[in-house]
Design a protein around this motif. Sequence first.
Motif, PDB file in Angstrom:
ATOM      1  N   VAL A  21       0.863  -1.191   0.000  1.00 45.02           N
ATOM      2  CA  VAL A  21       0.000   0.000   0.000  1.00 45.02           C
ATOM      3  C   VAL A  21       0.896   1.236   0.000  1.00 45.02           C
ATOM      4  N   MET A  22       0.565   2.201  -0.846  1.00 46.00           N
ATOM      5  CA  MET A  22       1.387   3.409  -0.884  1.00 46.00           C
ATOM      6  C   MET A  22       0.493   4.630  -1.062  1.00 46.00           C
ATOM      7  N   GLN A  23       0.737   5.616  -0.244  1.00 44.67           N
ATOM      8  CA  GLN A  23      -0.049   6.851  -0.297  1.00 44.67           C
ATOM      9  C   GLN A  23       0.613   7.855  -1.235  1.00 44.67           C
ATOM     10  N   GLY A  24      -0.234   8.709  -1.837  1.00 48.33           N
ATOM     11  CA  GLY A  24       0.300   9.795  -2.659  1.00 48.33           C
ATOM     12  C   GLY A  24      -0.686  10.951  -2.683  1.00 48.33           C
ATOM     13  N   ASP A  25      -0.177  12.176  -2.866  1.00 45.42           N
ATOM     14  CA  ASP A  25      -1.040  13.349  -2.989  1.00 45.42           C
ATOM     15  C   ASP A  25      -0.996  13.828  -4.437  1.00 45.42           C
ATOM     16  N   PHE A  26      -2.162  14.277  -4.942  1.00 45.93           N
ATOM     17  CA  PHE A  26      -2.306  14.651  -6.357  1.00 45.93           C
ATOM     18  C   PHE A  26      -2.908  16.039  -6.484  1.00 45.93           C
ATOM     19  N   TYR A  27      -2.516  16.723  -7.552  1.00 40.30           N
ATOM     20  CA  TYR A  27      -2.831  18.140  -7.704  1.00 40.30           C
ATOM     21  C   TYR A  27      -3.512  18.399  -9.035  1.00 40.30           C
ATOM     22  N   THR A  28      -4.777  18.813  -8.986  1.00 42.60           N
ATOM     23  CA  THR A  28      -5.519  19.155 -10.197  1.00 42.60           C
ATOM     24  C   THR A  28      -6.123  20.543  -9.975  1.00 42.60           C
ATOM     25  N   ASP A  29      -6.422  21.245 -11.082  1.00 44.29           N
ATOM     26  CA  ASP A  29      -7.018  22.577 -10.938  1.00 44.29           C
ATOM     27  C   ASP A  29      -8.334  22.493 -10.182  1.00 44.29           C
ATOM     28  N   ALA A  30      -9.184  21.538 -10.603  1.00 44.49           N
ATOM     29  CA  ALA A  30     -10.500  21.399  -9.988  1.00 44.49           C
ATOM     30  C   ALA A  30     -10.381  20.610  -8.690  1.00 44.49           C
ATOM     31  N   ASP A  31     -11.338  20.815  -7.795  1.00 41.59           N
ATOM     32  CA  ASP A  31     -11.321  20.112  -6.522  1.00 41.59           C
ATOM     33  C   ASP A  31     -11.759  18.661  -6.689  1.00 41.59           C
ATOM     34  N   PHE A  32     -11.662  17.917  -5.598  1.00 39.80           N
ATOM     35  CA  PHE A  32     -12.021  16.492  -5.574  1.00 39.80           C
ATOM     36  C   PHE A  32     -13.365  16.251  -6.251  1.00 39.80           C
TER      37      PHE A  32
END
Length: 470
Positions: A172-183
């Motif tokens: 299991v591996m966590q990651g954070d992601f960045y997009t213009d629009a919210d979740f």
Amino acid sequence: MQIAMLSAVLLGLGSALPEEKAVLTEPPTVPPPITRTTPARVKVELEVVEKVMQMADGVDYTFWTFGGTVPGRFIRVREGDTVEFWLANHPNNKLPHNIDLHAVTGPGGGAASTFTAPGHKSRFTFQTLNPGLYVYHCATAPVGMHIANGMYGLIYVQPKKALPKVDREYYVMQGDFYTDADFGAKGLQPFSMKRAIDERPSYVVFNGSALSLVGDRALKGKVGETVRLFMGNGGPNLVSSFHVIGEIFDKVYTEGGSTAQQNVQTTLVPAGGSAIVEFKLDTDGTYILVDHSIFRAFNKGALGMMKVEGTGNKDLYSGKQVDEMYLGDESVASSITARATGPVEVAAAVDGKALFTANCAMCHQPEGQGIPPAFPPLAKSDYLKTISNTKRNELVELVLRGKTGQITVNGIEYNGVMTAVAGLDDVKLAAVLNYVSNTWGNQARPFTTDEVKKLREALPATPSSAGGHE
Ligand SMILES: [Cu+2]
């Protein structure tokens, strides 16, 4: 004769190590424990694949991956092994990549030795001096962007004295992601450099998707079994407060090292770090994996499940299951209960903006603003603001053949590699060129399919030295 014998002996020594090929696995599976008790020469072959996958229900993202999954393939070797590492970059990819393995002792962890253009493969060799659970990641500029797009995974250097056998091991591996629009905003979501720099992720997920460990894809176990989770955190920015709701970790090898803590509720997993956690499944039910920075779990996707079957121990715990009462937020609840449908193709509409998003925005950015000094801007650039008639053929050539060499754009020097953009027929090429030359304040005479067709036919047989402008 003596020299020949000596070199034969030396060669003999060099090749004395038995050779084997590493078994690499997709998350959440882990390669089987290594049972040999002596070192080997282990060949690892990892392929970089850039592809669109689902990040949440109805939300697609162009991931850059080690092996086609996020996180990348799990690598298992043994302390004292010699690892022959091959990194291949699939010919359909758009960018160069490399790999920095934290298990490597040596400059850059292998980064410079593995820098690989699309359609190439590289090799380097290292020895595993230190046992433990290590992160690997891409380290090609802009490094943060490559990691933010999913370029990380775990390599486990199994200690000479292996950890006790357990019934199940998971990855299991966590990651954070960045997009213009919210979740939750539907459709293909482009990477946002601004949000990444501001450390304001729209998604925080396990194994690359809010859907990866829920529903049918939940981790499985049976009452009475012991479980070991190889837990990593790719970041790029956040640290994880890793917790399993309803369980206590009997052991945690903190930070993936050699010493075990006992009886831990929540363990901190740094960005670019790991932990090995172990617990026994004492009773049945659904156990929920979270980042206990809890808005991330319920509003950004950092939630997974482990379903434990078998006869419950009613003396130990009696009552209703916890998952029902925690899934309160409707957007997240509907997202995590929906079934994943697998990779999604980018719509092949002849829409300049869509073509730009799919083929150019990963480097030149969604608003054409570029990322100095890696990727030049296209918006209001000296070159494209008003492209001169004599440069129109160069533009066609640079998209079809790529471009290298030093250029100066709006006063900033660039010396990068633009790889050729494949798969654009005349209609699509005209559409994307129209888009970049007539958006963000740029202005040019429209490119017609006919003009593009002629310019393509008129390209010199060998690439012109300039490729684009100076
Ligand atoms: Cu990369």
